[in-house]
Design an enzyme around this catalytic site. Structure first.
Site, PDB file in Angstrom:
ATOM      1  N   GLY A  43       0.814  -1.210   0.000  1.00 47.29           N
ATOM      2  CA  GLY A  43       0.000   0.000   0.000  1.00 47.29           C
ATOM      3  C   GLY A  43       0.842   1.251   0.000  1.00 47.29           C
ATOM      4  N   LEU A  45       0.540   3.671  -2.068  1.00 43.79           N
ATOM      5  CA  LEU A  45       0.942   3.607  -3.470  1.00 43.79           C
ATOM      6  C   LEU A  45       1.482   4.945  -3.978  1.00 43.79           C
ATOM      7  CD1 LEU A  45      -1.987   1.512  -5.005  1.00 43.79           C
ATOM      8  CD2 LEU A  45       0.134   0.719  -3.913  1.00 43.79           C
ATOM      9  N   GLY A  48       5.727   4.693  -8.571  1.00 44.65           N
ATOM     10  CA  GLY A  48       6.498   3.477  -8.802  1.00 44.65           C
ATOM     11  C   GLY A  48       5.593   2.258  -8.850  1.00 44.65           C
ATOM     12  N   HIS A  49       4.706   2.129  -7.860  1.00 42.01           N
ATOM     13  CA  HIS A  49       3.736   1.033  -7.874  1.00 42.01           C
ATOM     14  C   HIS A  49       2.856   1.118  -9.118  1.00 42.01           C
ATOM     15  CE1 HIS A  49       4.273   1.563  -3.362  1.00 42.01           C
ATOM     16  NE2 HIS A  49       4.629   0.304  -3.547  1.00 42.01           N
ATOM     17  N   GLN A 180      12.754  -2.758  -9.652  1.00 44.21           N
ATOM     18  CA  GLN A 180      14.201  -2.911  -9.535  1.00 44.21           C
ATOM     19  C   GLN A 180      14.746  -2.294  -8.253  1.00 44.21           C
ATOM     20  OE1 GLN A 180      16.462  -1.191 -12.764  1.00 44.21           O
ATOM     21  NE2 GLN A 180      18.367  -1.242 -11.578  1.00 44.21           N
ATOM     22  N   LYS A 181      14.058  -1.314  -7.700  1.00 38.92           N
ATOM     23  CA  LYS A 181      14.575  -0.689  -6.478  1.00 38.92           C
ATOM     24  C   LYS A 181      14.894  -1.743  -5.419  1.00 38.92           C
ATOM     25  CE  LYS A 181      11.886   1.472  -3.553  1.00 38.92           C
ATOM     26  NZ  LYS A 181      12.212   0.760  -2.272  1.00 38.92           N
ATOM     27  N   ASP A 182      14.069  -2.776  -5.357  1.00 36.59           N
ATOM     28  CA  ASP A 182      14.298  -3.890  -4.431  1.00 36.59           C
ATOM     29  C   ASP A 182      14.901  -5.067  -5.198  1.00 36.59           C
ATOM     30  OD1 ASP A 182      12.912  -2.753  -1.963  1.00 36.59           O
ATOM     31  OD2 ASP A 182      11.312  -2.620  -3.444  1.00 36.59           O
ATOM     32  N   SER A 222       9.612   5.798  -3.324  1.00 37.45           N
ATOM     33  CA  SER A 222       9.452   4.850  -2.219  1.00 37.45           C
ATOM     34  C   SER A 222       8.401   5.380  -1.260  1.00 37.45           C
ATOM     35  CB  SER A 222      10.784   4.677  -1.473  1.00 37.45           C
ATOM     36  OG  SER A 222      10.610   3.953  -0.267  1.00 37.45           O
TER      37      SER A 222
END
Length: 338
Positions: A43, A45, A48-49, A180-182, A222
């Site tokens: 959540g 959001l 990015g999401h 990709q951030k994670d 983020s």
């Protein structure tokens, strides 16, 4: 659609809170031979999401998003209680999304369902943030969760692997989308899907989408950016700038040791400048790791002629907020979706 919607905000997207009811909906999608894309989230959001949802809308008949703040991936000292929960806003953002296919005679695709489970249903045996007190079934990807982020957050990937295994088993997606951030999380989950021989999705259908960034300054989007004070937010882009500068040094033929030292020097300068404005900047780690094994690259290694990919990643504290970011160096084919 769930029978407990009276506690949920109004939404034109079906919201499922009961696993059995979602599975009934999914059976219909199977019977109608519809492809289902899946975006798992906690959540809060942001764009990015939404970029992941848009990718799913473009590539699947139906798109499902989950919203679940997973207690198992938060250590006892981490921010589970204060993690932002913004369900009404999340549903509003999703309701505004659509994708028009090449067939102009059909209606635009919109998100098909949102899965918002209760903690008691996801963890029937109960859940504690203290691993030593946990009961029930948990999933670990041995040998891949101790490096990089795992060094600072030793129980994090156990919690992530467990909840994503549960979600994939419930959602049964054709394709799944991660950011990709994670990067370590996404690659670890791709390995998990392969090791457990999951069919929904297969490893090839677990897609890693390039990090969404603020177009003005490059900061990775983020949910935790909301924690930053204004002075911290103004200086946060220095993190990605340091990684980009180090990536250029690596591409020019520098060794791993020199590359990391360059990034840390950039961050040290940012720390000094931040201190002048009352901003406390503290690098947690900057490292170069093998993209397959996650093992630390040797200090003397340089970029290989064949472009073997490595991951330049790090975490930096801005006050009380910990930000992560990364750049995949070399040939990203087979790692990052284009």
């Amino acid at each position: 659609m769930s029978t407990s919607l009276s506690e949920l905000p109004a939404s034109r997207i079906p919201v499922f809170t009961v696993i059995e009811e979602y599975r009934s909906w999914r059976t219909g999608a199977f019977e109608n031979k519809k492809t289902v894309g899946f975006v798992p989230t906690m959540g809060a959001l942001h764009d990015g999401h939404l970029s992941l949802v848009k990718r799913s809308l473009a590539e699947n008949d139906l798109t499902v998003l989950s919203i679940f703040v997973n207690p198992a991936q938060f250590a006892p000292h981490e921010d589970l209680a204060t993690y932002p929960r913004t369900l009404p806003t999340d549903l509003s953002l999703l309701s505004a999304l659509e994708h028009q296919t090449n067939d102009l005679s059909t209606s635009p695709r919109t998100p098909s369902a949102v899965f918002v489970p209760a903690v008691k249903d996801m963890y029937p045996s109960g859940i504690s943030q203290d691993v030593s007190e946990q009961k029930g079934t948990f999933v670990e990807v041995k040998g891949y969760g101790e490096q990089m982020e795992g060094r600072s957050r030793p129980t994090f990937f156990r919690g992530v692997a467990t909840v994503v295994t549960k979600l994939l088993n419930i959602i049964q997606p054709t394709n799944a989308y991660f950011g990709q951030k994670d990067i370590q999380q996404a690659l670890l989950l791709r390995r998990l899907v392969g090791d457990l021989h999951l069919a929904h999705p297969t490893p090839q259908r677990l897609h890693i989408i390039p990090t969404a960034r603020d177009p003005a300054d490059g900061l990775a989007l983020s949910s935790r950016n909301a924690y930053l004070t204004l002075p911290e937010r103004q200086r946060a882009p220095a993190f990605y700038a340091a990684l980009r500068s180090a990536a250029q040094v690596w591409a020019a033929g520098a060794s791993k040791k020199t590359t990391i030292q360059h990034a840390l020097k950039q961050l040290e300068q940012a720390k000094l400048e931040g201190a002048e404005h009352g901003v406390d900047i503290r690098p947690d780690y900057i490292e170069l790791n093998d993209s397959d094994t996650f093992e630390v690259v040797d200090d003397g290694q340089v970029q290989r002629p064949d472009g073997t990919p490595v991951i330049l990643s790090g975490a930096v504290w801005y006050g009380r907020t910990r930000l992560i970011d990364n750049i995949v160096l070399g040939n990203t084919d087979g790692i990052i979706a284009q």
